[in-house]
Design a protein around this motif. Structure first.
Motif, PDB file in Angstrom:
ATOM      1  N   LEU A 433      58.892  80.162  48.046  1.00 52.43           N
ATOM      2  CA  LEU A 433      59.949  79.878  49.014  1.00 52.43           C
ATOM      3  C   LEU A 433      60.729  78.633  48.622  1.00 52.43           C
ATOM      4  CD1 LEU A 433      61.300  80.655  51.656  1.00 52.43           C
ATOM      5  CD2 LEU A 433      59.646  79.240  52.861  1.00 52.43           C
ATOM      6  N   SER A 436      63.413  79.291  46.280  1.00 51.55           N
ATOM      7  CA  SER A 436      64.600  79.935  46.832  1.00 51.55           C
ATOM      8  C   SER A 436      65.481  78.981  47.618  1.00 51.55           C
ATOM      9  CB  SER A 436      64.184  81.102  47.743  1.00 51.55           C
ATOM     10  OG  SER A 436      63.412  82.042  47.030  1.00 51.55           O
ATOM     11  N   LEU A 437      64.968  77.829  48.008  1.00 49.00           N
ATOM     12  CA  LEU A 437      65.781  76.852  48.729  1.00 49.00           C
ATOM     13  C   LEU A 437      66.710  76.124  47.773  1.00 49.00           C
ATOM     14  CD1 LEU A 437      63.102  75.286  51.106  1.00 49.00           C
ATOM     15  CD2 LEU A 437      65.008  76.750  51.793  1.00 49.00           C
ATOM     16  N   ASP A 446      68.003  85.308  55.031  1.00 48.99           N
ATOM     17  CA  ASP A 446      68.476  85.244  53.645  1.00 48.99           C
ATOM     18  C   ASP A 446      67.379  84.723  52.717  1.00 48.99           C
ATOM     19  OD1 ASP A 446      71.032  86.161  54.361  1.00 48.99           O
ATOM     20  OD2 ASP A 446      71.683  84.137  54.880  1.00 48.99           O
ATOM     21  N   LEU A 447      66.610  83.755  53.180  1.00 49.89           N
ATOM     22  CA  LEU A 447      65.487  83.267  52.380  1.00 49.89           C
ATOM     23  C   LEU A 447      64.436  84.361  52.196  1.00 49.89           C
ATOM     24  CD1 LEU A 447      65.031  79.712  53.923  1.00 49.89           C
ATOM     25  CD2 LEU A 447      66.054  80.291  51.722  1.00 49.89           C
ATOM     26  N   ARG A 450      65.791  86.501  49.447  1.00 47.12           N
ATOM     27  CA  ARG A 450      65.754  85.853  48.133  1.00 47.12           C
ATOM     28  C   ARG A 450      64.327  85.770  47.590  1.00 47.12           C
ATOM     29  NH1 ARG A 450      69.136  80.304  48.908  1.00 47.12           N
ATOM     30  NH2 ARG A 450      71.164  81.143  49.544  1.00 47.12           N
ATOM     31  N   ALA A 451      63.423  85.281  48.421  1.00 54.56           N
ATOM     32  CA  ALA A 451      62.055  85.047  47.963  1.00 54.56           C
ATOM     33  C   ALA A 451      61.198  86.302  47.963  1.00 54.56           C
ATOM     34  CB  ALA A 451      61.395  83.979  48.833  1.00 54.56           C
ATOM     35  N   VAL A 458      57.499  83.654  55.495  1.00 54.95           N
ATOM     36  CA  VAL A 458      58.601  82.696  55.387  1.00 54.95           C
ATOM     37  C   VAL A 458      58.540  81.687  56.529  1.00 54.95           C
ATOM     38  CG1 VAL A 458      61.111  82.470  55.513  1.00 54.95           C
ATOM     39  CG2 VAL A 458      60.103  84.235  54.086  1.00 54.95           C
ATOM     40  N   TRP A 478      68.427  76.532  56.663  1.00 55.57           N
ATOM     41  CA  TRP A 478      67.420  75.722  55.979  1.00 55.57           C
ATOM     42  C   TRP A 478      67.894  75.368  54.579  1.00 55.57           C
ATOM     43  CZ3 TRP A 478      62.776  74.002  58.001  1.00 55.57           C
ATOM     44  CH2 TRP A 478      62.403  74.536  59.224  1.00 55.57           C
ATOM     45  N   GLN A 479      67.570  74.160  54.150  1.00 56.21           N
ATOM     46  CA  GLN A 479      67.882  73.704  52.809  1.00 56.21           C
ATOM     47  C   GLN A 479      66.766  72.770  52.341  1.00 56.21           C
ATOM     48  OE1 GLN A 479      71.629  71.702  53.339  1.00 56.21           O
ATOM     49  NE2 GLN A 479      70.655  69.757  53.855  1.00 56.21           N
TER      50      GLN A 479
END
Length: 610
Positions: A433, A436-437, A446-447, A450-451, A458, A478-479
């Motif tokens: 994870l 992916s950030l 979206d995360l 991606r992950a 998640v 989230w970032q």
């Protein structure tokens, strides 16, 4: 400059196969509209907008940095903005936004928007800016080398491809390599091959792709002279020579290029590199000194890494991995790193070395490798089993199911840090994870996409990462947080755990090498038949011990003599262990030694090499 850069962006979209609508404001500002047939994720849109802002000085990425961004369209009234008392205020109406193209053409373009293939080509054209914004560390190419859609090496230039210098452009157009005004100042060309390679070298350094060069060399192109410099060769020979020259030119350009320069923008900042491999893993010095991967080998590695990405998004294959899927993905990343270090498509790293690269235990790595090589259409193939000090040799393989897409996928820039010691404590799900950030906020859904992780995984991983400052939430999503992995590893004492694991693996290796030293040369080991014959010839090796008859003894001797030790009818434990290893575990006797008794003791060998 505004009009020139707007026209250059429109030409860039046209080169990608798309069409745009453009207008002008009363203040001479420009808008260029690219309408897509399907919606794209917001974070991808913002990433491309910021890459365009890095290429074009007058490009305003503000409206694309927020999902609520707005702009004026053609026909809207335009009021001049004024600033009073430090605040922006709307001024008087000075005109309207107006199209700079026929209305019928604009309507046709909007009714027939561009496909996602145009969007992918645009990202490919912006590869240099995207890589500059978020340079990848672990699995990135050495230097600025990338692979185009045809699988050929390519050096994208920040700001787009650069035109040939006037002298080389005339040489490529006319082919007059002996003309005095086309000779270099240092040393004249000795042959057409030298002149041709000078042009290819300039094109490779200027951000051109081989397919674009070949298109200009064909009849009707801008460089027929470059085709003439190939001499009297067949078509197949001509293409082979061009590919050879191109690969060589890219390799030299990678060696000599220090940082990509922009010829359209002055706000370029060279990317800041991260910690070297020596600071990430205590890999042997012989690995660190390995020469960098050549463009050809890196092309194979990138295609295989793309196949891994496709496998991770393949629901059928992921279902086969089951609950071990995160561990499988980390082992595949460790194999990619091992291939990048050695510069070959085959790797001979032991399970303990891959354990340090993936953050998993060596037993988990061994289990995952066994499962991967037993798949129907595998990503790795076992080409040689471990022998003495040499580990298993695996070859990276692109499955048949992904070969059509592996060369066409466009990679996004990012940082892959799954092998950091901090993830020894955080776990593999947090590692995937965190990978992916990015600096761009993203929604949990979206995360999850991606992950390639479940919703619950998640959610739990985000809470864990946020508790250590590795992730933070804002109104947009989230970032990555302000904390670094090194800081978290120090807080969790993960560096100590990592050092203990390295010390344990070194102890395992020393014990294995000591065992091999005692065993001697395997060529001198006796065969199984020879050992069986020697055991049969020695009467003391008879293990079939039955009841023993005690001979008649006079009573006086019985009274005076020490009572005899009882004879056990139970089988010797050592013989039982030998029989179990031979029959149940598939072991074999490799040497017979005397261990302080008259009975030879066979030395057994079973199990994999550390």
């Amino acid at each position: 400059m505004v009009a020139a850069e707007a026209a250059d962006f429109a030409a860039l979209v046209a080169r990608c196969g798309g069409r745009v609508v453009h207008d002008i404001s009363p203040s001479q500002g420009r808008h260029v509209y690219l309408k897509l047939r399907q919606a794209v994720p917001f974070e991808d849109l913002r990433r491309v907008a910021e890459a365009l802002a890095a290429r074009y000085v007058t490009f305003d990425a503000g409206p694309m940095r927020s999902p609520k961004g707005q702009i004026r369209v053609a026909g809207c009234p335009y009021k001049r903005s004024m600033r009073a008392d430090g605040q922006a205020r709307t001024g008087p109406l000075i005109g309207y936004m107006a199209l700079t193209m026929p209305l019928a053409d604009a309507v046709d373009i909007l009714r027939h928007p561009c496909g996602l293939n145009v969007w992918e080509r645009l990202q490919r054209e912006l590869t240099a800016e995207l890589t500059t914004r978020e340079p990848a560390l672990s699995l990135a190419a050495p230097g600025p080398c990338h692979i185009d859609t045809d699988g050929r090496p390519w050096l994208p230039l920040n700001g787009g491809r650069r035109p040939l210098p006037a002298r080389l452009a005339e040489l490529a157009e006319t082919g007059a390599w002996q003309a005095s005004h086309l000779q270099p100042k240092a040393m004249p060309y000795a042959s057409p091959s030298e002149a041709r390679y000078a042009v290819m070298r300039s094109l490779a350094s200027g951000g051109w792709r081989l397919a674009e060069v070949l298109a200009e060399m064909r009849p009707g192109g801008a460089w027929p002279g470059l085709e003439a410099l190939l001499g009297k060769r067949s078509l197949a020979q001509r293409r082979a020579v061009v590919r050879f020259d191109w690969d060589r030119a890219v390799k030299e350009a990678v060696t000599h290029r220090r940082a990509p320069k922009s010829h359209t923008s002055s706000n370029y900042t060279p990317p800041q590199g991260g910690a070297g491999l020596e600071e990430r893993w205590p890999v042997p010095r012989m690995i660190i000194d390995t020469p960098v991967t050549s463009p050809g080998n890196y092309a194979e590695l990138q295609i295989w890494t793309t196949a891994v990405w496709l496998a991770e998004h393949d629901p059928v294959r992921c279902k086969g991995w089951g609950r071990r899927a995160p561990s499988v993905r980390l082992v595949l990343r460790a194999l990619a790193l091992a291939s990048r270090l050695t510069g070959a498509s085959t790797t001979a790293f032991g399970v303990r070395s891959l354990s340090l690269m993936s953050g998993l235990s060596w037993r988990t790595v061994a289990t995952v490798l066994a499962e991967l090589r037993d798949e129907r259409d595998p990503l790795v193939v076992l080409v040689r089993r471990a022998v003495e000090r040499d580990a298993d040799v695996y070859m990276l393989r692109v499955p048949h199911a992904y070969r059509g897409q592996a060369t066409r996928h466009v990679w996004e820039a990012g940082r892959i840090e799954t092998g950091h010691p901090a993830f020894l404590e955080l776990g593999p799900v947090c590692a995937l994870l965190y990978e992916s950030l990015s600096a761009c906020p993203a929604r949990p859904v979206d995360l999850q996409r991606r992950a390639v992780l479940s919703d619950s995984a998640v959610s739990k991983a985000l809470v864990t990462l946020a508790s250590y400052g590795l992730a933070e939430r804002n109104p947009e999503g989230w970032q990555r947080g302000p904390a670094t992995l090194d800081e978290v590893a120090s807080k969790l004492d993960a560096h100590t755990l990592f050092a203990e694991r390295v010390a344990l693996y070194r102890k395992h290796r020393a014990e294995w090498h000591a065992f091999l030293g005692v065993m001697g040369d395997p060529a001198e080991w006796p065969s199984t038949a020879e050992i069986a014959d020697s055991l049969a010839a020695d009467p003391s090796n008879d293990v079939d011990v039955g009841p023993v008859d005690v001979p008649d003894t006079p009573a006086a001797l019985l009274d005076a003599a020490t009572p005899p030790e009882p004879v056990s009818t139970v089988e010797d434990p050592f013989d039982a262990v030998v029989a179990m290893v031979l029959n149940e575990l598939g072991g074999r006797v490799i040497r017979t030694t005397h261990a302080g008794t008259s009975r030879p003791r066979p030395t057994l060998r079973a199990g994999p090499s550390p």
